[in-house]
Enzyme design. Structure first.
Site, PDB file in Angstrom:
ATOM      1  N   HIS A 160       0.826  -1.114  -0.111  1.00 50.15           N
ATOM      2  CA  HIS A 160      -0.024  -0.154  -0.107  1.00 50.15           C
ATOM      3  C   HIS A 160       0.902   1.195  -0.141  1.00 50.15           C
ATOM      4  O   HIS A 160       2.100   1.328   0.525  1.00 50.15           O
ATOM      5  CB  HIS A 160      -0.897  -0.048   1.172  1.00 50.15           C
ATOM      6  CG  HIS A 160      -1.865   0.850   1.304  1.00 50.15           C
ATOM      7  ND1 HIS A 160      -1.485   2.291   1.859  1.00 50.15           N
ATOM      8  CD2 HIS A 160      -3.236   1.078   1.286  1.00 50.15           C
ATOM      9  CE1 HIS A 160      -3.047   2.832   1.856  1.00 50.15           C
ATOM     10  NE2 HIS A 160      -3.721   2.053   1.356  1.00 50.15           N
TER      11      HIS A 160
ATOM     12  N   ASP B 173       3.091  -4.259   8.105  1.00 47.43           N
ATOM     13  CA  ASP B 173       2.031  -3.627   7.908  1.00 47.43           C
ATOM     14  C   ASP B 173       0.916  -4.639   8.035  1.00 47.43           C
ATOM     15  O   ASP B 173       0.518  -5.293   7.045  1.00 47.43           O
ATOM     16  CB  ASP B 173       2.009  -2.799   6.477  1.00 47.43           C
ATOM     17  CG  ASP B 173       0.722  -2.388   6.218  1.00 47.43           C
ATOM     18  OD1 ASP B 173      -0.131  -2.643   6.826  1.00 47.43           O
ATOM     19  OD2 ASP B 173       0.509  -1.580   5.290  1.00 47.43           O
TER      20      ASP B 173
ATOM     21  N   GLN C 153      -4.362  -5.340   6.846  1.00 50.53           N
ATOM     22  CA  GLN C 153      -5.347  -6.244   6.468  1.00 50.53           C
ATOM     23  C   GLN C 153      -5.138  -7.577   6.997  1.00 50.53           C
ATOM     24  O   GLN C 153      -5.958  -8.649   6.729  1.00 50.53           O
ATOM     25  CB  GLN C 153      -5.228  -6.320   5.018  1.00 50.53           C
ATOM     26  CG  GLN C 153      -5.434  -5.148   4.195  1.00 50.53           C
ATOM     27  CD  GLN C 153      -6.939  -4.575   4.267  1.00 50.53           C
ATOM     28  OE1 GLN C 153      -7.742  -5.343   4.464  1.00 50.53           O
ATOM     29  NE2 GLN C 153      -7.002  -3.408   3.881  1.00 50.53           N
TER      30      GLN C 153
ATOM     31  N   LYS D  71     -10.436  -0.930  10.039  1.00 50.12           N
ATOM     32  CA  LYS D  71     -10.423  -2.163   9.479  1.00 50.12           C
ATOM     33  C   LYS D  71     -10.909  -3.334  10.248  1.00 50.12           C
ATOM     34  O   LYS D  71     -11.056  -4.453   9.787  1.00 50.12           O
ATOM     35  CB  LYS D  71      -9.117  -2.353   8.790  1.00 50.12           C
ATOM     36  CG  LYS D  71      -8.920  -0.997   7.572  1.00 50.12           C
ATOM     37  CD  LYS D  71      -7.528  -1.516   7.005  1.00 50.12           C
ATOM     38  CE  LYS D  71      -7.207  -0.374   6.159  1.00 50.12           C
ATOM     39  NZ  LYS D  71      -8.102   0.083   5.031  1.00 50.12           N
TER      40      LYS D  71
ATOM     41  N   CYS E 166      -4.677   2.250  -3.648  1.00 51.07           N
ATOM     42  CA  CYS E 166      -3.639   3.063  -2.972  1.00 51.07           C
ATOM     43  C   CYS E 166      -2.567   2.004  -2.936  1.00 51.07           C
ATOM     44  O   CYS E 166      -1.634   1.939  -2.250  1.00 51.07           O
ATOM     45  CB  CYS E 166      -3.826   3.281  -1.483  1.00 51.07           C
ATOM     46  SG  CYS E 166      -5.193   4.584  -1.285  1.00 51.07           S
TER      47      CYS E 166
END
Ligand code: PLP
Length: 411
Positions: A128, A205, A208, A231, A369
């Site tokens: 991202h 990261d 997700q 999220k 993104c």
């Protein structure tokens, strides 16, 4: 290991008022955009509203009863988040406004202090923009170098290729766990282990990953992870940076202001301990309190059970997409979580998304993104459908029916 009991999707859905919303006047929304933002459960909405209604004071500063209550709730939220990711110490949890800010914080503070000219930051082709641009900004500031581990044409990161890129000048491995754009789950373990053996710092990261997979930072072994509250069914405007305590202790402040100091004079200031050193100014108190309610909501369902449900829904989503003529999946990774990207032959992704919306189906279109992975896979953008613990086969059926209809009518 025994399999987790199935989740009670009906009671989960009863907790999510957004799922009852009608769009375009009379269409029941079919929400397939959880990767952008998950719907908020009633207990999350209520916890944030209770703060605003009953004790809307600032944290850490005052001696009065309401401020004490706000501070207690804020710090209890830190403990909730620490428990959720199995962190040993709540003080290793820094609240930010999102994954983006968490990575910028780490880049600016840890990166600014530890990376110099020629030092390499290794990322993947899947990232991202939030895990690309902060390193480019840092490179302009310090002369460090951004290197990219390519993926294959299916969107997999090959472990051997990634390991071969760890060199003497690699100082940081900053990797997405799950690609928001095409759903790839990166096999982090061998990469983190190899980085550790070489003294390379690791930042993950996990934006997700956190809504779909149990996250255990001790088992993961990374030095730091970043994720967003919204999220994982929490409010917007809250993120987390968790990092190893000794790493945080050595990191300089990245923003100056109230709360992050121990003493201030016009001549000089001294710094508070982590995590407060990195939380200058009034934080998003209601959002943080809502995030802790989201953690408790997810825990009450069980992350193992959510992982099993979400894996089944992801598989069903892919199976349904592959059954439709003229639908081309973009990215067919071996391990996938939560999302599938596709295009319809002869149709722009934005048109497809707009027409699905007319059927009440909410998907995301564009580059998500993550422009570099779109270019790598030869597309300018995709339609992305993403699922959550509230998704049912009925949702996917409605999506498939709408998509077939859109293709038929569009010609
Ligand atoms: N990283 C990944 C993998 C994401 O999916 C996102 C958001 O879509 C981000 C980072 C940025 O998150 P936020 O906008 O909450 O800061």
């Amino acid at each position: 290991m025994t399999a987790a009991a199935p989740i009670d999707v009906a009671s989960i859905r009863a907790d999510l008022p957004a799922l009852s919303v009608q769009v375009h006047d009379d269409q029941q929304v079919v929400y397939l955009d959880a990767a952008a933002s998950a719907p908020r459960p009633t207990p999350v909405i209520e916890a944030a509203a209770a703060f605003d209604r009953e004790y809307p004071a600032n944290v850490h500063r005052a001696t009065h009863q309401m401020a004490a209550q706000a501070t207690a709730a804020f710090e209890a939220a830190r403990a909730d988040v620490a428990r959720f990711i199995n962190a040993a110490n709540p003080h290793d949890v820094v609240f930010t406004k999102g994954t983006t800010e968490s990575i910028n914080l780490f880049a600016s503070s840890w990166g600014g202090a530890n990376l110099g000219a020629g030092d390499e930051v290794l990322i993947t082709a899947l990232e991202h923009h939030a895990n690309i641009v902060p390193w480019q900004l840092l490179a302009a500031r310090t002369g460090c170098v951004l290197k990219v581990i390519d993926c294959d044409d299916e969107g997999n990161i090959d472990t051997a290729t990634a390991l071969s890129m760890l060199g003497d000048t690699t100082k940081l491995l900053s990797l997405t766990w799950v690609s928001n754009a095409i759903g790839t789950v990166v096999d982090l373990h061998p990469l983190i282990t190899a980085a550790k053996a070489r003294g390379v710092t690791t930042l993950i990261d996990a934006a997700q990953a956190v809504p779909h997979l149990p996250v255990d930072v001790r088992e993961l072994g990374a030095d730091a992870i970043a994720f967003s509250g919204h999220k994982m069914y929490g409010p917007t405007g809250v993120g987390v940076l968790w990092a190893r305590g000794d790493l945080l202790a050595d990191m300089p402040p990245w923003q100056g202001g109230g709360e992050m100091i121990r003493t201030v004079s016009f001549a000089e200031s001294t710094w508070n301990d982590p995590p407060w050193r990195f939380e200058a100014g009034t934080p998003n108190i209601s959002g943080v309190i809502g995030t802790s309610a989201a953690v408790r909501w997810l825990e009450s369902i069980g992350m193992d059970a959510i992982a099993a449900h979400d894996a089944a829904m992801t598989d069903e989503l892919v199976t349904r997409l592959t059954s439709i003529d003229r639908v081309q999946l973009v990215g067919t990774p071996q391990h996938r979580s939560g999302a599938a990207s596709f295009n319809v032959e002869g149709m722009h992704h934005a048109d497809c998304g707009m027409l699905l919306d007319r059927h009440g189906v909410a998907v995301r279109t564009g580059h998500h993104c993550a422009e570099p992975i779109m270019h790598r896979l030869g597309v300018s953008g995709t339609v992305r459908a993403s699922i959550g613990c509230f998704t049912t086969s009925d949702d996917l059926d409605a999506f498939e029916t709408a998509l077939r209809r859109v293709i038929e009518v569009f010609g």
